[in-house]
Design an enzyme around this catalytic site. Structure first.
Site, PDB file in Angstrom:
ATOM      1  N   PRO A  54     -38.132  59.707 -77.411  1.00 48.09           N
ATOM      2  CA  PRO A  54     -38.873  60.708 -76.610  1.00 48.09           C
ATOM      3  C   PRO A  54     -39.439  61.814 -77.653  1.00 48.09           C
ATOM      4  CG  PRO A  54     -36.568  61.040 -76.163  1.00 48.09           C
ATOM      5  CD  PRO A  54     -36.760  59.809 -77.077  1.00 48.09           C
ATOM      6  N   TYR A 112     -50.455  64.272 -80.640  1.00 49.09           N
ATOM      7  CA  TYR A 112     -49.795  64.771 -79.729  1.00 49.09           C
ATOM      8  C   TYR A 112     -50.505  64.985 -78.599  1.00 49.09           C
ATOM      9  CZ  TYR A 112     -46.175  67.995 -77.608  1.00 49.09           C
ATOM     10  OH  TYR A 112     -45.306  68.326 -77.006  1.00 49.09           O
ATOM     11  N   HIS A 120     -50.612  73.834 -71.873  1.00 42.54           N
ATOM     12  CA  HIS A 120     -50.031  74.419 -73.140  1.00 42.54           C
ATOM     13  C   HIS A 120     -51.010  74.086 -74.346  1.00 42.54           C
ATOM     14  CE1 HIS A 120     -45.586  74.953 -72.536  1.00 42.54           C
ATOM     15  NE2 HIS A 120     -46.333  75.655 -71.591  1.00 42.54           N
ATOM     16  N   TYR A 170     -39.566  72.503 -81.130  1.00 37.72           N
ATOM     17  CA  TYR A 170     -39.182  71.162 -81.758  1.00 37.72           C
ATOM     18  C   TYR A 170     -38.380  71.938 -82.705  1.00 37.72           C
ATOM     19  CZ  TYR A 170     -42.154  68.048 -78.783  1.00 37.72           C
ATOM     20  OH  TYR A 170     -42.749  67.361 -77.786  1.00 37.72           O
ATOM     21  N   LYS A 228     -44.305  60.648 -75.666  1.00 32.35           N
ATOM     22  CA  LYS A 228     -45.339  59.500 -75.412  1.00 32.35           C
ATOM     23  C   LYS A 228     -44.999  58.489 -74.363  1.00 32.35           C
ATOM     24  CE  LYS A 228     -48.612  60.993 -78.284  1.00 32.35           C
ATOM     25  NZ  LYS A 228     -48.737  61.971 -77.267  1.00 32.35           N
TER      26      LYS A 228
END
Ligand code: RFL
Ligand code: PHB
Length: 390
Positions: A293, A385, A72, A201, A297
């Protein structure tokens, strides 16, 4: 029995350590409390940083991941229904993440350990650690009603948040830092095509939601829920309705629903225990720290601990030098705290906080508006990220 390293816990941390040490000719015995079927039945993380991907390849367990994993290059953040794209690759000089479930990583590691006749002992009960402050520690466990003792050079505590290892460090040495969030995540797995090619998200007045996936016909969705909620309170119908409410309109319309094949609630917490070593005991992964979560990580942090710990053990066994083992805790904790900060900030930015009426809500909205308007803010989010360097 005698070995060089006893590894307590057969989650991803313990299995990866066992595999790396074996490839370098270092002997280990891994003690896992549960059965293999139990360990392989757990549904957890799904996003792998490049660092973990590289480690799995180097440990000869990357083949299936490279075939079945999905790379991704970005994800979306939706704010009350308005969708914004975070282009990870553009913001981080081409870096990306790999979508491949922790369940599959664990599967591949178990298979590799089995092929190499790795010493994995499942259903090892009542593990207890002794003489950790000496250079000849030992571990006692029970299996099939019999007690066994293993003498070793080092113990790796990879036994998760509820394991015995952390508790073997004297309380006058251990320092714990914790933040418990006032909500949980209700997650479902369903054999339906993911609603979007990339993760979404979602920040929403009803609470956070996440659209994730495992493959083209396996979706993973989460919604923020109350800590009082029970899985039984959430029929599939209720879950899908609530998820749709929190998604952008186009996603809600195209969402394919179906029966859930797994449904569970996880509370959210940030937790760090310091130091991560005591004498000849070294903690790694969830045994030493827990992240909420939101930043994906948890598993990745376990991997970076294993990177530092395995390198230090390899150094010790190649030239007797203990220097990297001595600074393991300090080295690992530097990266742990940065991932803590990132996971905490993502959690604060995207969830509905019951106590946040007024000022807190406005700050949260402004934080998101700033993020969407500033390339600098997006770059900071993206570099965390995809994973900070080891
Ligand atoms: P694990 O995976 O908890 O493995 C520890 C292993 O140790 C065993 N054990 C013992 N063995 C012998 N003797 C004892 N006394 C023992 N006590 C425990 C356990 O049976 C287990 O097999 O820790 P590890 O290896 O450090 O790996 C860490 C990751 O599993 C963890 O960080 C992530 O899965 C966290 N996490 C998530 N992270 C994400 O990035 N995204 C997610 O969506 C996500 N979902 C989750 C999660 C963790 C969860 N837990 C721990 C409750 C969902 C859940 C439910
Ligand atoms: C997941 O797919 O389980 C997942 C993905 C991203 C997260 C957390 C969990 O931030």
């Amino acid at each position: 029995m005698r070995t060089q390293v006893v590894i307590v816990g057969g989650g991803p941390s313990g299995l990866l350590l066992s595999q790396i040490l074996n490839l370098r000719g270092i002997e280990s015995v891994l003690l896992e409390r549960q059965s293999e079927a139990h360990v392989l039945g757990r549904i957890r993380a799904g996003v792998l940083e490049q660092g973990l991907v590289d480690m799995l390849r180097a440990a000869d367990v990357g083949e299936r991941m490279d075939k079945e994993g999905i790379v991704h290059h970005g994800f979306d953040i939706s704010c009350n229904g308005e969708r914004h794209h975070i282009n990870l690759s553009e913001l981080t000089d081409g870096k990306s993440v790999m979508i491949y479930g922790q369940t599959e990583v664990t599967h591949d590691l178990y298979d590799a350990r089995c092929k190499m006749n790795g010493n994995v002992i499942n259903e090892a009960k009542n593990v207890a650690l002794f003489d950790l402050e000496t250079d000849h520690p030992s571990v006692i466990y029970e299996k099939d009603g019999k007690s066994h003792k293993i003498e070793c050079d080092f113990v790796a505590g990879c036994d998760g948040f509820h394991g015995v290892s952390r508790g073997s460090i004297p309380t006058n040495i251990l320092r714990e830092y914790e933040k418990v969030y006032p909500f949980g995540w209700l997650g479902i797995l369903s054999e339906t095509p993911p609603v979007s090619d990339e993760l979404i998200y979602n920040q929403h007045d009803h609470g956070f939601a996440l659209c994730s996936m495992r493959n083209a016909n396996l979706s993973r969705y989460y919604i923020q829920c109350s800590l009082e909620d029970k899985v039984e309170d959430w029929s599939d119908e209720r879950f899908w309705e609530e998820l749709k409410t929190r998604l952008p309109e186009d996603a809600a319309k195209s969402l394919v629903t179906g029966p859930s094949i797994e449904k569970s609630i996880a509370p959210l917490r940030s937790f760090v225990s310091e130091p991560m070593s005591y004498g000849r005991l070294f903690l790694a992964g969830d045994a030493a720290h827990i992240v909420p979560p939101t930043g994906a990580k948890g598993l990745n942090l376990a991997a970076s601990d294993i990177h530092y710990l395995s390198s230090a053990l390899i150094e010790f066994y190649s030239n007797g030098n203990e220097r990297s083992l001595k600074i393991y805790s300090e080295t690992a904790l530097k990266r742990v705290w940065k991932a803590m900060r990132f996971s905490w900030s993502m959690t604060m930015m995207l969830h509905k906080f019951p106590e946040n009426e007024g000022f807190g809500d406005r700050m949260q909205r402004t934080e998101l508006e700033y993020l969407f308007s500033s390339k600098a803010a997006q770059t900071s989010l993206a570099e965390n990220y995809v994973g900070l360097p080891y």
